[in-house]
Design a protein around this motif. Structure first.
Motif, mmCIF file in Angstrom:
data_model
loop_
_atom_site.group_PDB
_atom_site.id
_atom_site.type_symbol
_atom_site.label_atom_id
_atom_site.label_comp_id
_atom_site.label_asym_id
_atom_site.label_seq_id
_atom_site.Cartn_x
_atom_site.Cartn_y
_atom_site.Cartn_z
ATOM 1 N N ARG A 43 0.838 -1.214 0.000
ATOM 2 C CA ARG A 43 0.000 0.000 0.000
ATOM 3 C C ARG A 43 0.864 1.252 0.000
ATOM 4 O O ARG A 43 1.860 1.340 0.714
ATOM 5 C CB ARG A 43 -0.904 -0.011 1.237
ATOM 6 C CG ARG A 43 -1.873 1.149 1.347
ATOM 7 C CD ARG A 43 -2.717 1.028 2.612
ATOM 8 N NE ARG A 43 -1.939 1.326 3.795
ATOM 9 C CZ ARG A 43 -1.848 2.536 4.355
ATOM 10 N NH1 ARG A 43 -2.525 3.555 3.844
ATOM 11 N NH2 ARG A 43 -1.127 2.717 5.442
ATOM 12 N N PHE A 67 3.150 6.825 4.100
ATOM 13 C CA PHE A 67 2.490 5.789 4.890
ATOM 14 C C PHE A 67 2.572 4.415 4.209
ATOM 15 O O PHE A 67 1.667 3.583 4.330
ATOM 16 C CB PHE A 67 1.025 6.173 5.145
ATOM 17 C CG PHE A 67 0.893 7.421 5.964
ATOM 18 C CD1 PHE A 67 1.191 7.415 7.316
ATOM 19 C CD2 PHE A 67 0.505 8.617 5.380
ATOM 20 C CE1 PHE A 67 1.080 8.570 8.078
ATOM 21 C CE2 PHE A 67 0.393 9.784 6.128
ATOM 22 C CZ PHE A 67 0.683 9.764 7.486
ATOM 23 N N GLU A 68 3.673 4.153 3.534
ATOM 24 C CA GLU A 68 3.898 2.870 2.867
ATOM 25 C C GLU A 68 3.806 1.714 3.868
ATOM 26 O O GLU A 68 4.379 1.752 4.949
ATOM 27 C CB GLU A 68 5.282 2.891 2.228
ATOM 28 C CG GLU A 68 5.749 1.549 1.694
ATOM 29 C CD GLU A 68 7.175 1.616 1.174
ATOM 30 O OE1 GLU A 68 7.382 2.181 0.084
ATOM 31 O OE2 GLU A 68 8.099 1.134 1.874
ATOM 32 N N THR A 69 3.044 0.683 3.474
ATOM 33 C CA THR A 69 3.021 -0.556 4.250
ATOM 34 C C THR A 69 3.048 -1.734 3.288
ATOM 35 O O THR A 69 2.468 -1.684 2.203
ATOM 36 C CB THR A 69 1.766 -0.678 5.141
ATOM 37 O OG1 THR A 69 0.591 -0.590 4.323
ATOM 38 C CG2 THR A 69 1.722 0.394 6.202
ATOM 39 N N LEU A 104 2.222 -5.675 3.824
ATOM 40 C CA LEU A 104 1.741 -6.726 4.715
ATOM 41 C C LEU A 104 1.827 -8.078 4.019
ATOM 42 O O LEU A 104 1.496 -8.184 2.838
ATOM 43 C CB LEU A 104 0.292 -6.467 5.116
ATOM 44 C CG LEU A 104 -0.038 -5.083 5.691
ATOM 45 C CD1 LEU A 104 -1.539 -4.996 5.981
ATOM 46 C CD2 LEU A 104 0.775 -4.807 6.933
ATOM 47 N N ASP A 142 -8.940 -2.510 10.029
ATOM 48 C CA ASP A 142 -8.147 -1.287 10.174
ATOM 49 C C ASP A 142 -8.425 -0.339 9.014
ATOM 50 O O ASP A 142 -7.984 -0.572 7.889
ATOM 51 C CB ASP A 142 -6.656 -1.656 10.221
ATOM 52 C CG ASP A 142 -5.754 -0.453 10.502
ATOM 53 O OD1 ASP A 142 -6.254 0.692 10.489
ATOM 54 O OD2 ASP A 142 -4.544 -0.663 10.717
ATOM 55 N N ASP A 150 -7.190 2.457 8.318
ATOM 56 C CA ASP A 150 -5.973 3.023 7.730
ATOM 57 C C ASP A 150 -5.414 2.133 6.630
ATOM 58 O O ASP A 150 -4.789 2.636 5.686
ATOM 59 C CB ASP A 150 -4.899 3.221 8.810
ATOM 60 C CG ASP A 150 -5.215 4.394 9.724
ATOM 61 O OD1 ASP A 150 -5.991 5.275 9.307
ATOM 62 O OD2 ASP A 150 -4.682 4.424 10.849
ATOM 63 N N GLN A 151 -5.626 0.826 6.749
ATOM 64 C CA GLN A 151 -5.126 -0.111 5.741
ATOM 65 C C GLN A 151 -6.053 -0.209 4.538
ATOM 66 O O GLN A 151 -5.812 -1.017 3.630
ATOM 67 C CB GLN A 151 -4.924 -1.504 6.364
ATOM 68 C CG GLN A 151 -3.823 -1.556 7.397
ATOM 69 C CD GLN A 151 -2.476 -1.145 6.843
ATOM 70 O OE1 GLN A 151 -2.147 -1.412 5.687
ATOM 71 N NE2 GLN A 151 -1.671 -0.475 7.665
#
Length: 288
Positions: free
Chosen positions: A193, A199-201, A203, A217, A219-220
């Motif tokens: 993401r 705000f790179e994630t 998972l 979540d 935010d995700q």
């Protein structure tokens, strides 16, 4: 009228940042400064990018609604000696973005088309996913409608190569839930993401775990997504064989379409590989 005293121009296909502006290469900047005009998917977005680097060139809107009509005129400009750049809103043009009709027209006219490589969300995601990367399949955006999306995912259930999808914040939760149904909850996957952004994630885990985490979540569920799903493993043939066995039993008692759906749900085999395998595919339901 074409000016025969000028050599034909070049169409430069220029990759632009997917988030971090520092990813616009020095060569890309030089090319964008040198061309006669820049073809952009969204001229407002591109004007902001160019402004950040102090680049001031004419912009032409080129998007899915006008590309067919505009391509021929742009080819004439190239023939007359103008050089053009093609950019998308983010990343490498033509990858789930407009531009291939222009590139095809330029090449058909014998004109030079030159890549200026750089950022690509799908390659960036693949490079950090930890999933097999020697062979992969890019599916772009799935259909927006739930039925068509589930059908597409089901056809990919036995695909042995790593699968990559683009998805929007509006549908990421539903897409992951549908992927669990199509591929099984234990299939390894990655949700990348907002790559290169603040705000790179990234998972990773079983699909059912990722789906639950994104659902829980908010935010995700924000931003832009690349979803990667590991290909079917060596047990794909075994699942298909078991699916066919269960389908053969169920189809004796119910319509083939329902039998295929239930057999796919039970075994994880792709429904399309089961439906109608006996040769009598539910003619009363399809009108055949």
């Amino acid at each position: 009228m074409t000016d025969s005293s000028r050599a034909p121009g070049v169409l430069h296909v220029v990759a632009t940042p997917i988030g971090n502006l520092g990813d616009l290469s020095p060569r890309a900047q030089d090319v964008l400064r040198s061309v006669d005009a820049i073809c952009a998917e969204d001229t407002r977005h591109t004007r902001q990018l160019l402004g950040h680097f102090g680049i001031d060139r004419p912009l032409l809107a080129l998007h899915e609604h006008n590309e067919d009509g505009l391509a021929a005129r742009l080819v004439e400009r190239l023939r007359a000696g103008d050089s053009l750049a093609l950019v998308s809103d983010a990343g490498t043009p033509l990858v789930s973005d407009p531009g291939f009709r222009l590139v095809r027209a330029a090449r058909a006219a014998g004109l030079r088309v030159s890549p200026v490589p750089g950022p690509s969300a799908l390659i960036a995601a693949l490079s950090v996913a930890g999933l097999p990367s020697d062979r992969f399949v890019f599916e772009g955006f799935l259909p927006a409608k739930a039925g068509a999306r589930r059908e597409r995912l089901q056809t990919l259930a036995a695909e042995p190569r790593t699968l990559l999808f683009y998805e929007s914040s509006h549908r990421i939760e539903e897409m992951l839930a549908d992927a669990v149904q199509a591929f099984g909850g234990t299939r390894p996957a990655v949700v990348a993401r907002e790559l290169t952004k603040l705000f790179e994630t990234v998972l990773d885990g079983p699909l059912e775990t990722l789906a639950a985490r994104v659902a829980a979540d908010a935010d995700q569920r924000r931003g832009e997504f690349v979803v990667l799903v590991e290909g079917a493993g060596e047990d794909a043939d075994a699942r298909l064989a078991e699916g066919r066995r269960v389908y053969a039993l169920l189809s004796k008692e119910m319509k083939p379409s329902l039998a295929a759906k239930l057999a796919a749900d039970i075994t994880g085999a792709p429904r399309k590989a089961l439906y109608g395998m006996g040769g009598g595919a539910d003619s009363e339901a399809t009108g055949g």
